[in-house]
Design a protein around this motif. Structure first.
Motif, mmCIF file in Angstrom:
data_model
loop_
_atom_site.group_PDB
_atom_site.id
_atom_site.type_symbol
_atom_site.label_atom_id
_atom_site.label_comp_id
_atom_site.label_asym_id
_atom_site.label_seq_id
_atom_site.Cartn_x
_atom_site.Cartn_y
_atom_site.Cartn_z
ATOM 1 N N GLY A 107 -43.897 -18.846 -20.058
ATOM 2 C CA GLY A 107 -45.307 -18.771 -20.414
ATOM 3 C C GLY A 107 -45.658 -19.705 -21.556
ATOM 4 N N LYS A 108 -44.768 -19.775 -22.543
ATOM 5 C CA LYS A 108 -45.002 -20.638 -23.704
ATOM 6 C C LYS A 108 -44.813 -22.106 -23.351
ATOM 7 C CE LYS A 108 -43.197 -21.486 -28.372
ATOM 8 N NZ LYS A 108 -42.196 -21.050 -29.391
ATOM 9 N N ARG A 109 -43.789 -22.407 -22.574
ATOM 10 C CA ARG A 109 -43.461 -23.819 -22.300
ATOM 11 C C ARG A 109 -44.323 -24.420 -21.190
ATOM 12 N NH1 ARG A 109 -38.229 -24.457 -24.523
ATOM 13 N NH2 ARG A 109 -38.292 -23.223 -26.428
ATOM 14 N N TRP A 110 -44.583 -23.618 -20.145
ATOM 15 C CA TRP A 110 -45.272 -24.182 -18.980
ATOM 16 C C TRP A 110 -46.673 -23.604 -18.779
ATOM 17 C CZ3 TRP A 110 -41.841 -27.689 -18.729
ATOM 18 C CH2 TRP A 110 -40.481 -27.419 -18.704
ATOM 19 N N GLY A 111 -47.026 -22.527 -19.531
ATOM 20 C CA GLY A 111 -48.313 -21.893 -19.300
ATOM 21 C C GLY A 111 -48.334 -21.042 -18.049
ATOM 22 N N ASP A 112 -47.163 -20.731 -17.519
ATOM 23 C CA ASP A 112 -47.037 -19.943 -16.291
ATOM 24 C C ASP A 112 -45.722 -19.186 -16.372
ATOM 25 O OD1 ASP A 112 -46.738 -18.894 -13.777
ATOM 26 O OD2 ASP A 112 -46.999 -20.787 -12.703
ATOM 27 N N ARG A 113 -45.784 -17.860 -16.473
ATOM 28 C CA ARG A 113 -44.578 -17.059 -16.686
ATOM 29 C C ARG A 113 -43.641 -17.062 -15.488
ATOM 30 N NH1 ARG A 113 -45.783 -11.279 -18.907
ATOM 31 N NH2 ARG A 113 -43.512 -11.370 -19.063
ATOM 32 N N SER A 114 -44.126 -17.474 -14.338
ATOM 33 C CA SER A 114 -43.279 -17.506 -13.148
ATOM 34 C C SER A 114 -42.600 -18.857 -12.949
ATOM 35 C CB SER A 114 -44.111 -17.171 -11.904
ATOM 36 O OG SER A 114 -45.050 -18.205 -11.643
ATOM 37 N N ALA A 115 -42.956 -19.853 -13.758
ATOM 38 C CA ALA A 115 -42.438 -21.211 -13.559
ATOM 39 C C ALA A 115 -40.980 -21.325 -13.990
ATOM 40 C CB ALA A 115 -43.289 -22.213 -14.322
ATOM 41 N N THR A 116 -40.239 -22.136 -13.278
ATOM 42 C CA THR A 116 -38.852 -22.475 -13.612
ATOM 43 C C THR A 116 -38.628 -23.938 -13.249
ATOM 44 O OG1 THR A 116 -37.964 -21.959 -11.424
ATOM 45 C CG2 THR A 116 -38.107 -20.125 -12.987
ATOM 46 N N TYR A 117 -37.482 -24.458 -13.659
ATOM 47 C CA TYR A 117 -37.131 -25.800 -13.196
ATOM 48 C C TYR A 117 -37.160 -25.836 -11.670
ATOM 49 C CZ TYR A 117 -35.259 -26.784 -17.911
ATOM 50 O OH TYR A 117 -35.098 -26.982 -19.254
ATOM 51 N N GLY A 118 -36.702 -24.749 -11.056
ATOM 52 C CA GLY A 118 -36.638 -24.703 -9.603
ATOM 53 C C GLY A 118 -38.003 -24.791 -8.953
ATOM 54 N N SER A 119 -38.966 -24.000 -9.451
ATOM 55 C CA SER A 119 -40.296 -24.025 -8.839
ATOM 56 C C SER A 119 -40.966 -25.379 -9.030
ATOM 57 C CB SER A 119 -41.171 -22.912 -9.425
ATOM 58 O OG SER A 119 -41.448 -23.128 -10.795
ATOM 59 N N MET A 120 -40.699 -26.035 -10.159
ATOM 60 C CA MET A 120 -41.292 -27.346 -10.393
ATOM 61 C C MET A 120 -40.628 -28.413 -9.516
ATOM 62 S SD MET A 120 -42.237 -27.315 -14.460
ATOM 63 C CE MET A 120 -40.575 -27.032 -15.056
ATOM 64 N N LEU A 121 -39.314 -28.300 -9.327
ATOM 65 C CA LEU A 121 -38.644 -29.229 -8.407
ATOM 66 C C LEU A 121 -39.138 -29.025 -6.982
ATOM 67 C CD1 LEU A 121 -34.975 -29.052 -9.742
ATOM 68 C CD2 LEU A 121 -36.448 -31.082 -9.744
ATOM 69 N N ARG A 122 -39.442 -27.792 -6.627
ATOM 70 C CA ARG A 122 -40.016 -27.501 -5.312
ATOM 71 C C ARG A 122 -41.374 -28.170 -5.163
ATOM 72 N NH1 ARG A 122 -42.275 -21.695 -5.028
ATOM 73 N NH2 ARG A 122 -43.768 -22.821 -6.346
ATOM 74 N N ASP A 123 -42.220 -27.985 -6.178
ATOM 75 C CA ASP A 123 -43.570 -28.526 -6.096
ATOM 76 C C ASP A 123 -43.592 -30.051 -6.171
ATOM 77 O OD1 ASP A 123 -44.287 -25.882 -6.070
ATOM 78 O OD2 ASP A 123 -44.976 -25.835 -8.150
ATOM 79 N N ASP A 124 -42.732 -30.620 -7.016
ATOM 80 C CA ASP A 124 -42.769 -32.062 -7.250
ATOM 81 C C ASP A 124 -41.980 -32.871 -6.230
ATOM 82 O OD1 ASP A 124 -44.369 -31.722 -9.480
ATOM 83 O OD2 ASP A 124 -42.665 -31.622 -10.870
ATOM 84 N N ASP A 125 -40.831 -32.342 -5.808
ATOM 85 C CA ASP A 125 -39.938 -33.156 -4.991
ATOM 86 C C ASP A 125 -39.457 -32.499 -3.700
ATOM 87 O OD1 ASP A 125 -40.073 -35.208 -6.875
ATOM 88 O OD2 ASP A 125 -38.389 -34.404 -8.024
ATOM 89 N N GLY A 126 -39.960 -31.318 -3.381
ATOM 90 C CA GLY A 126 -39.624 -30.720 -2.109
ATOM 91 C C GLY A 126 -38.281 -30.037 -2.020
ATOM 92 N N TRP A 127 -37.676 -29.695 -3.158
ATOM 93 C CA TRP A 127 -36.429 -28.933 -3.133
ATOM 94 C C TRP A 127 -36.733 -27.462 -2.837
ATOM 95 C CZ3 TRP A 127 -31.490 -30.842 -3.828
ATOM 96 C CH2 TRP A 127 -31.369 -32.150 -4.301
ATOM 97 N N THR A 128 -35.780 -26.768 -2.231
ATOM 98 C CA THR A 128 -35.857 -25.318 -2.096
ATOM 99 C C THR A 128 -34.961 -24.700 -3.160
ATOM 100 O OG1 THR A 128 -36.242 -25.396 0.296
ATOM 101 C CG2 THR A 128 -35.434 -23.321 -0.621
ATOM 102 N N PRO A 129 -35.533 -24.051 -4.183
ATOM 103 C CA PRO A 129 -34.710 -23.473 -5.251
ATOM 104 C C PRO A 129 -34.142 -22.113 -4.847
ATOM 105 C CG PRO A 129 -37.020 -23.128 -5.754
ATOM 106 C CD PRO A 129 -36.980 -23.919 -4.467
ATOM 107 N N LEU A 130 -32.877 -21.894 -5.180
ATOM 108 C CA LEU A 130 -32.198 -20.635 -4.942
ATOM 109 C C LEU A 130 -31.548 -20.197 -6.251
ATOM 110 C CD1 LEU A 130 -30.435 -21.494 -1.560
ATOM 111 C CD2 LEU A 130 -32.545 -20.180 -1.859
#
Length: 442
Positions: A168-191
């Protein structure tokens, strides 16, 4: 919490409190013996009285703390709802069990099995799954399965939830992770992996290797690329899983392209080495020997961190508490890009403050004597200036570097053209699921 988990909590609490009482009794007894030896024959009458009183006091205390909690838990479990949620499936429960199992997870697995986390894996915002077919079905149903899988492995005493640390502090979204951003930006499926960090690193890694072999064969689309990202101990799990998969001839090994260690003690952790040396010194005196015995009951997962043991051959047949580094460097696999990142309190990675409080910069980068790991210099990253161990879980510069590493030197794999509408929908779904988890915590 389920009834069986309540009963095992009582058993574990009773065992632990009983051992603490044993330590106190042992220290008291040794100190008293030394004092009465100094008094000689003149102190014999007092010693008889003292020993009698101490035996009664400590005996009753041990009985109370050892059997009281199990009895109370047994009674409480009789009135508990059999259909109640497992502690493993709630945020608070998972965090508490992650911490406990990191410290004594090998004993928990033997003495209170219902409280020991099983190695499970989940999609972003999804349920933890033990069976790969169920996870593959989740991915198929969500429509988010891609051929590029990035698996995140957490560190000691952590859980799969650690990747949203300070989100929440770093990304403004408490659900965000490196994985979700890699999914959104580059099409990875995070597990996201969740496991008992108190077990052997090589044991957890073997389970991960086997799980990935089944998962890749059942994934809804063809897997073309796999990346393993580990924080702290998780980085050792990643290296070990890849090495074991290669030795066993697993098919997923040939899809593996990246292994990333964030604050990973590749050459060991100084705190575990300090505790190990301290227990050897404490064991020399009768007054402190009980404390040494108690400390030596820390998990084998922690002991593996002493020198960074990733393979069975690093510990099999050796004394668990010896001072010698017997770890092999573990051959770096062909076709796999190894990347490492460290954080330090100091701005520059040198001097006494070249540490993140738990892992030294040189260990995270595999630089040591007489053993070292030749990670490529162009795949080393340092985050300096009052940065601690957990800052690497959520940092913009770390994410940018991670994305660059996974994309490759030429930037291939970028999904910059992905429709913004789809990305907004994914982020909204993550926020909705985070609200559901927040309600669960409350």
């Amino acid at each position: 919490m389920r009834p069986d988990e309540m009963r095992d909590t009582g058993v574990l609490a009773g065992t632990t409190l009983g051992e603490i009482a044993d330590v106190v009794h042992g220290v008291h007894k040794a100190a008293a013996e030394r004092m009465f030896e100094l008094l000689g024959a003149a102190g014999s009458p007092i010693r008889v009285l003292h020993d009698g009183v101490a035996a009664i006091a400590y005996g009753s205390t041990k009985l109370g703390v050892r059997y009281g909690p199990p009895a109370a838990a047994l009674v409480a479990s009789a009135f508990a709802d059999p259909a109640a949620d497992s502690a493993h499936d709630t945020a608070r429960g998972r965090l508490a069990l992650g911490a406990v199992n990191g410290v004594i997870g090998d004993r928990v697995a033997e003495e209170a099995a219902s409280l020991a986390p099983q190695l499970r894996i989940r999609l972003h915002g999804g349920r933890l799954r033990r069976v790969p077919a169920n996870l593959a079905a989740d991915a198929d149903e969500s429509g988010l399965a891609t051929g590029r899988l990035v698996i995140f492995a957490h560190g000691l005493c952590e859980t799969d939830l650690c990747w949203s640390f300070a989100a929440g502090k770093r990304w403004g979204d408490r659900s965000a992770t490196y994985g979700s951003m890699l999914r959104d930006d580059d099409g990875w499926t995070p597990l996201y992996l969740n496991f008992n960090t108190g077990l052997r690193i090589s044991h957890n890694a073997r389970e991960l290797a086997e799980l990935l072999e089944d998962l890749v064969s059942q994934w809804p689309v063809e897997v073309t690329e796999i990346a393993l990202v580990g924080h702290s101990l998780g980085g050792l799990i990643a290296r070990s899983a890849a090495h074991q998969a290669d030795a066993l001839g697993y098919a997923w090994r040939h899809k593996l392209r990246h292994i990333v260690g964030l604050a990973t003690p590749h050459l060991g952790a100084p705190l575990e080495r300090f505790v190990n040396r301290a227990t050897h010194r404490l064991a020399r005196l009768p007054e402190t020997r009980p404390l040494a015995g108690f400390l030596n009951q820390r998990s084998v997962g922690i002991k593996d961190l002493r020198y960074g043991a990733v393979l069975e051959q690093d510990w099999l047949g050796f004394d668990l508490d010896e001072l010698t580094d017997r770890c092999s460097p573990a051959t770096m696999l062909e076709g796999v890009a190894y990347s490492v990142a460290s954080a330090t309190l100091s701005r520059e990675p040198a001097g006494v403050f070249a540490t993140d409080l738990l892992v030294q910069h040189v260990s995270a980068h595999g630089i040591g004597k007489p053993r070292s790991i030749p990670f490529p210099e162009d795949r080393m990253f340092h985050l300096g200036g009052r940065k601690h161990h957990f800052d690497l879980l959520a940092d913009r510069m770390v994410y940018d570097q991670l994305r660059s590493w996974l994309a490759g030197a030429d930037g291939s794999g970028s999904a910059a053209g992905e429709p913004k509408r789809r990305r907004r929908a994914l982020r909204q779904r993550d926020r909705d699921r985070q609200r559901d988890r927040d309600r669960d915590v409350r």
